[in-house]
Design an enzyme around this catalytic site. Structure first.
Site, PDB file in Angstrom:
ATOM      1  NE  ARG A 170      -5.717   0.532   2.313  1.00 60.09           N
ATOM      2  CZ  ARG A 170      -4.473   0.151   2.532  1.00 60.09           C
ATOM      3  NH1 ARG A 170      -4.229  -1.109   2.772  1.00 60.09           N
ATOM      4  NH2 ARG A 170      -3.489   1.012   2.497  1.00 60.09           N
ATOM      5  NE  ARG A 174     -10.819   9.658  12.174  1.00 57.87           N
ATOM      6  CZ  ARG A 174      -9.756   9.923  11.432  1.00 57.87           C
ATOM      7  NH1 ARG A 174      -9.672  11.088  10.816  1.00 57.87           N
ATOM      8  NH2 ARG A 174      -8.783   9.044  11.323  1.00 57.87           N
ATOM      9  NE  ARG A 247      -4.704  -0.368 -11.840  1.00 62.07           N
ATOM     10  CZ  ARG A 247      -4.905  -0.180 -13.132  1.00 62.07           C
ATOM     11  NH1 ARG A 247      -4.687  -1.148 -13.986  1.00 62.07           N
ATOM     12  NH2 ARG A 247      -5.369   0.959 -13.586  1.00 62.07           N
ATOM     13  NE  ARG A 278      -1.041   7.981  -4.081  1.00 67.85           N
ATOM     14  CZ  ARG A 278      -1.140   7.080  -3.126  1.00 67.85           C
ATOM     15  NH1 ARG A 278      -1.883   7.305  -2.074  1.00 67.85           N
ATOM     16  NH2 ARG A 278      -0.496   5.933  -3.200  1.00 67.85           N
ATOM     17  CD  GLU A 298       0.999   6.856  -6.513  1.00 68.69           C
ATOM     18  OE1 GLU A 298       1.649   7.563  -5.713  1.00 68.69           O
ATOM     19  OE2 GLU A 298       0.208   5.976  -6.146  1.00 68.69           O
ATOM     20  CE1 TYR A 347      -4.669  -2.488  -1.465  1.00 70.35           C
ATOM     21  CE2 TYR A 347      -2.937  -1.624  -0.091  1.00 70.35           C
ATOM     22  CZ  TYR A 347      -3.984  -1.427  -0.954  1.00 70.35           C
ATOM     23  OH  TYR A 347      -4.341  -0.149  -1.297  1.00 70.35           O
ATOM     24  CG  ASP A 349      -0.263  -0.164   4.904  1.00 69.41           C
ATOM     25  OD1 ASP A 349       0.051   0.130   3.734  1.00 69.41           O
ATOM     26  OD2 ASP A 349      -1.325   0.188   5.430  1.00 69.41           O
TER      27      ASP A 349
HETATM   28  P1  FAD Z   1       9.545  -4.777  -1.711  1.00 66.91           P
HETATM   29  O1  FAD Z   1       9.754  -3.414  -1.177  1.00 66.91           O
HETATM   30  O2  FAD Z   1       8.818  -4.922  -2.999  1.00 66.91           O
HETATM   31  O3  FAD Z   1      10.980  -5.462  -1.815  1.00 66.91           O
HETATM   32  C1  FAD Z   1      11.214  -6.640  -2.553  1.00 66.91           C
HETATM   33  C2  FAD Z   1      12.586  -6.533  -3.152  1.00 66.91           C
HETATM   34  O4  FAD Z   1      12.914  -7.768  -3.774  1.00 66.91           O
HETATM   35  C3  FAD Z   1      12.668  -5.462  -4.228  1.00 66.91           C
HETATM   36  O5  FAD Z   1      13.719  -4.554  -3.944  1.00 66.91           O
HETATM   37  C4  FAD Z   1      12.922  -6.244  -5.510  1.00 66.91           C
HETATM   38  O6  FAD Z   1      13.755  -5.550  -6.429  1.00 66.91           O
HETATM   39  C5  FAD Z   1      13.604  -7.497  -4.964  1.00 66.91           C
HETATM   40  N1  FAD Z   1      13.445  -8.627  -5.866  1.00 66.91           N
HETATM   41  C6  FAD Z   1      12.290  -9.157  -6.337  1.00 66.91           C
HETATM   42  N2  FAD Z   1      12.550 -10.194  -7.155  1.00 66.91           N
HETATM   43  C7  FAD Z   1      13.909 -10.325  -7.204  1.00 66.91           C
HETATM   44  C8  FAD Z   1      14.781 -11.194  -7.905  1.00 66.91           C
HETATM   45  N3  FAD Z   1      14.320 -12.137  -8.733  1.00 66.91           N
HETATM   46  N4  FAD Z   1      16.119 -11.063  -7.719  1.00 66.91           N
HETATM   47  C9  FAD Z   1      16.620 -10.087  -6.906  1.00 66.91           C
HETATM   48  N5  FAD Z   1      15.816  -9.227  -6.227  1.00 66.91           N
HETATM   49  C10 FAD Z   1      14.487  -9.338  -6.379  1.00 66.91           C
HETATM   50  N6  FAD Z   1       3.021   1.057   3.358  1.00 66.91           N
HETATM   51  C11 FAD Z   1       2.785   1.846   4.433  1.00 66.91           C
HETATM   52  O7  FAD Z   1       2.927   1.395   5.566  1.00 66.91           O
HETATM   53  N7  FAD Z   1       2.439   3.167   4.279  1.00 66.91           N
HETATM   54  C12 FAD Z   1       2.280   3.738   3.060  1.00 66.91           C
HETATM   55  O8  FAD Z   1       1.964   4.935   2.962  1.00 66.91           O
HETATM   56  C13 FAD Z   1       2.482   2.918   1.904  1.00 66.91           C
HETATM   57  N8  FAD Z   1       2.336   3.438   0.671  1.00 66.91           N
HETATM   58  C14 FAD Z   1       2.555   2.654  -0.415  1.00 66.91           C
HETATM   59  C15 FAD Z   1       2.410   3.220  -1.667  1.00 66.91           C
HETATM   60  C16 FAD Z   1       2.642   2.462  -2.799  1.00 66.91           C
HETATM   61  C17 FAD Z   1       2.506   3.090  -4.152  1.00 66.91           C
HETATM   62  C18 FAD Z   1       2.999   1.088  -2.672  1.00 66.91           C
HETATM   63  C19 FAD Z   1       3.235   0.247  -3.894  1.00 66.91           C
HETATM   64  C20 FAD Z   1       3.148   0.516  -1.424  1.00 66.91           C
HETATM   65  C21 FAD Z   1       2.919   1.288  -0.280  1.00 66.91           C
HETATM   66  N9  FAD Z   1       3.098   0.766   1.004  1.00 66.91           N
HETATM   67  C22 FAD Z   1       2.863   1.564   2.102  1.00 66.91           C
HETATM   68  C23 FAD Z   1       3.527  -0.643   1.207  1.00 66.91           C
HETATM   69  C24 FAD Z   1       5.057  -0.794   1.336  1.00 66.91           C
HETATM   70  O9  FAD Z   1       5.679  -0.323   0.166  1.00 66.91           O
HETATM   71  C25 FAD Z   1       5.388  -2.268   1.571  1.00 66.91           C
HETATM   72  O10 FAD Z   1       4.742  -2.728   2.729  1.00 66.91           O
HETATM   73  C26 FAD Z   1       6.892  -2.610   1.689  1.00 66.91           C
HETATM   74  O11 FAD Z   1       7.710  -1.801   0.926  1.00 66.91           O
HETATM   75  C27 FAD Z   1       7.085  -4.061   1.300  1.00 66.91           C
HETATM   76  O12 FAD Z   1       8.413  -4.479   1.511  1.00 66.91           O
HETATM   77  P2  FAD Z   1       8.925  -5.872   0.908  1.00 66.91           P
HETATM   78  O13 FAD Z   1      10.343  -5.976   1.275  1.00 66.91           O
HETATM   79  O14 FAD Z   1       8.008  -6.976   1.288  1.00 66.91           O
HETATM   80  O15 FAD Z   1       8.752  -5.693  -0.678  1.00 66.91           O
HETATM   81  N1  UDP Z   2      -9.969   5.922  -2.194  1.00 67.07           N
HETATM   82  C1  UDP Z   2     -10.895   6.729  -2.817  1.00 67.07           C
HETATM   83  N2  UDP Z   2     -10.666   8.074  -2.890  1.00 67.07           N
HETATM   84  C2  UDP Z   2      -9.553   8.647  -2.359  1.00 67.07           C
HETATM   85  C3  UDP Z   2      -8.605   7.808  -1.709  1.00 67.07           C
HETATM   86  C4  UDP Z   2      -8.841   6.442  -1.654  1.00 67.07           C
HETATM   87  O1  UDP Z   2     -11.893   6.260  -3.311  1.00 67.07           O
HETATM   88  O2  UDP Z   2      -9.401   9.867  -2.462  1.00 67.07           O
HETATM   89  C5  UDP Z   2     -10.233   4.456  -2.156  1.00 67.07           C
HETATM   90  C6  UDP Z   2      -9.592   3.727  -3.350  1.00 67.07           C
HETATM   91  O3  UDP Z   2     -10.462   2.668  -3.714  1.00 67.07           O
HETATM   92  C7  UDP Z   2      -8.325   3.167  -2.764  1.00 67.07           C
HETATM   93  C8  UDP Z   2      -8.781   2.816  -1.344  1.00 67.07           C
HETATM   94  O4  UDP Z   2      -9.689   3.870  -1.006  1.00 67.07           O
HETATM   95  O5  UDP Z   2      -7.871   2.041  -3.464  1.00 67.07           O
HETATM   96  C9  UDP Z   2      -7.660   2.726  -0.330  1.00 67.07           C
HETATM   97  O6  UDP Z   2      -6.986   3.964  -0.292  1.00 67.07           O
HETATM   98  P1  UDP Z   2      -5.533   4.122   0.293  1.00 67.07           P
HETATM   99  O7  UDP Z   2      -5.192   5.560   0.320  1.00 67.07           O
HETATM  100  O8  UDP Z   2      -5.467   3.335   1.560  1.00 67.07           O
HETATM  101  O9  UDP Z   2      -4.694   3.412  -0.844  1.00 67.07           O
HETATM  102  P2  UDP Z   2      -3.125   3.128  -0.958  1.00 67.07           P
HETATM  103  O10 UDP Z   2      -2.410   3.922   0.087  1.00 67.07           O
HETATM  104  O11 UDP Z   2      -3.006   1.667  -0.756  1.00 67.07           O
HETATM  105  O12 UDP Z   2      -2.816   3.558  -2.342  1.00 67.07           O
END
Ligand code: FAD
Ligand code: UDP
Length: 368
Positions: A170, A174, A247, A278, A298, A347, A349
């Site tokens: 991912r 560069r 996780r 982070r 986090e 996984y 986005d």
């Molecule tokens: P969710 O947001 O998980 O929504 C599912 C919903 O269903 C939840 O509100 C939950 O409460 C509800 N639910 C589940 N089970 C039940 C039940 N039994 N009854 C009632 N309700 C229920 N994406 C990016 O593009 N850029 C980013 O920088 C980025 N950063 C991220 C960082 C982190 C730490 C994480 C975890 C994800 C990140 N993502 C990022 C991904 C992004 O969060 C997801 O793509 C998106 O939020 C997924 O939406 P969803 O609706 O599929 O799932």
């Molecule tokens: N990663 C790393 N060092 C960093 C940032 C990311 O080694 O400073 C690696 C790590 O394995 C991570 C992966 O790159 O799980 C993907 O990073 P990303 O920032 O895309 O993770 P996310 O946004 O999904 O947390």
């Protein structure tokens, strides 16, 4: 009687609800949390939109998805440029000429290529079997040891030799002085935070919060012709083929009485000994000028059933379990639609979540 009961008010559920309503269908959305938005939910603290479930940056190269999401919010010009802190020294991310300069003092792409070649030559021709081999082959041992190994092992709670190579793919490498974390054509943060998007998608739609679908499964099923389920697919089938692993994460939010803590939205702590991966300083996502600041540490954590599942662990074992559930899902597709990060166990986005939800919508509404 509704046409659809939508389980989950996250991005997946909200896109489906919006599109179904637009087509004249009746829908009701339920969520077990006490807010809409799922993991993209923001809480306003000290006038700052705090990303409660981790930093979220919208990015895509798909113009259709970019245009789609821009219907619901105005995006600012934020470009994600995280900085890595390793033992007190700072390095720009992703790996680029600035990073290499800080690490080796190299000033030209030629010098960098030579340095990387020195460290990776012996691995060319080898097909990487795990993340460690992939990283060493791609970028060499200096970058691997300072910026990848510690971060990756604490993030995933296992050795880099036990992780699949794709995770690291991912990250861009560069030979230019470009600190943009993403290669995508479009990027930004919605002005006013992500709630603006979800609120607009769910405008006029019936939403019930604080209700767990499984507590009254048959009640909900009897209220609609079809269920759209965006929760955990293994839970839906009562774990009959085993439990999928995730996780976990713990977030520690803190309000500070200063206006600027770290000068950047995202600073990664890449050494193993620091327990968090982070620190996010939320105001910088929206160029905030508030007097105070809010930061979030986090902490990655092992996931226990009942906690929020954050990252699916797409290794061979879990993917094999998922495949069994996917087959079960197919068998009941006339009654239940599975969609989203948890139901698809992917996984994704945000842009991929929208793309997937729109594909589901298209399939559903173009049927005879
Ligand atoms: P969710 O947001 O998980 O929504 C599912 C919903 O269903 C939840 O509100 C939950 O409460 C509800 N639910 C589940 N089970 C039940 C039940 N039994 N009854 C009632 N309700 C229920 N994406 C990016 O593009 N850029 C980013 O920088 C980025 N950063 C991220 C960082 C982190 C730490 C994480 C975890 C994800 C990140 N993502 C990022 C991904 C992004 O969060 C997801 O793509 C998106 O939020 C997924 O939406 P969803 O609706 O599929 O799932
Ligand atoms: N990663 C790393 N060092 C960093 C940032 C990311 O080694 O400073 C690696 C790590 O394995 C991570 C992966 O790159 O799980 C993907 O990073 P990303 O920032 O895309 O993770 P996310 O946004 O999904 O947390």
């Amino acid at each position: 009687m509704y046409d659809y009961i939508i389980v989950g008010a996250g991005l997946s559920g909200a896109v489906f609800a919006y599109e179904a309503t637009k087509r004249g269908k009746t829908v009701k959305v339920i969520d077990k949390r006490n807010h809409i938005g799922g993991n993209i939910y923001c809480e306003s603290i000290e006038g700052i939109n705090v990303h409660k479930y981790g930093a979220h940056i919208f990015h895509t190269s798909n113009k259709r998805i970019w245009d789609y999401v821009n219907q619901f919010a105005t995006f600012n010009h934020y470009i994600n440029s995280p900085v890595a802190n390793y033992q007190g020294k700072l390095y720009n991310l992703p790996f680029n000429m600035n990073t290499f300069y800080a690490m080796w003092g190299t000033k030209t792409p030629q010098e960098v290529r030579e340095k990387i070649a020195e460290q990776t030559q012996h691995l060319q021709g080898i097909e990487p079997k795990n993340l460690e081999e992939q990283a060493l082959k791609l970028i060499g041992k200096d970058v691997y040891e300072l910026l990848i190994k510690g971060y990756t092992e604490k993030q995933w709670g296992r050795s880099a030799t036990d992780l699949p190579p794709f995770i690291i793919k991912r990250l861009p490498v560069r030979f230019t002085f470009d600190n943009n974390y993403f290669n995508d054509r479009y990027q930004g943060i919605p002005e006013g935070g992500y709630n603006v998007i979800i609120e607009k998608m769910l405008e006029g739609i019936e939403v019930e919060l604080g209700v767990d679908f499984f507590e009254k499964k048959s009640k909900w099923e009897n209220q609609a012709k079809k269920v759209v389920f965006t929760g955990m697919i293994d839970q839906y089938f009562d774990y009959k083929h085993g439990e999928l692993d995730y996780r976990g994460l713990h977030f520690e939010h803190e309000v500070l009485d200063i206006d600027n803590f770290q000068g950047n939205a995202v600073v990664n702590y890449t050494e193993r000994e620091v327990p968090y991966t982070r620190i996010i300083e939320h105001k910088h996502f929206e160029f905030g000028r508030q007097e105070k600041t809010v930061i979030t540490r986090e902490y990655p954590a092992d996931w226990q059933k009942g906690e929020e599942p954050y990252y699916p662990i797409n290794d061979a074992e879990n993917n094999a379990i998922f495949a069994k559930y996917a087959k079960e899902a197919e068998a009941i597709q006339d009654r239940v639609i599975f969609c989203g990060r948890l139901a698809d166990y992917k996984y994704y986005d945000m842009h991929l979540v929208i793309e997937r939800a729109l594909a589901v919508v298209e399939a559903e509404f173009t049927k005879s």
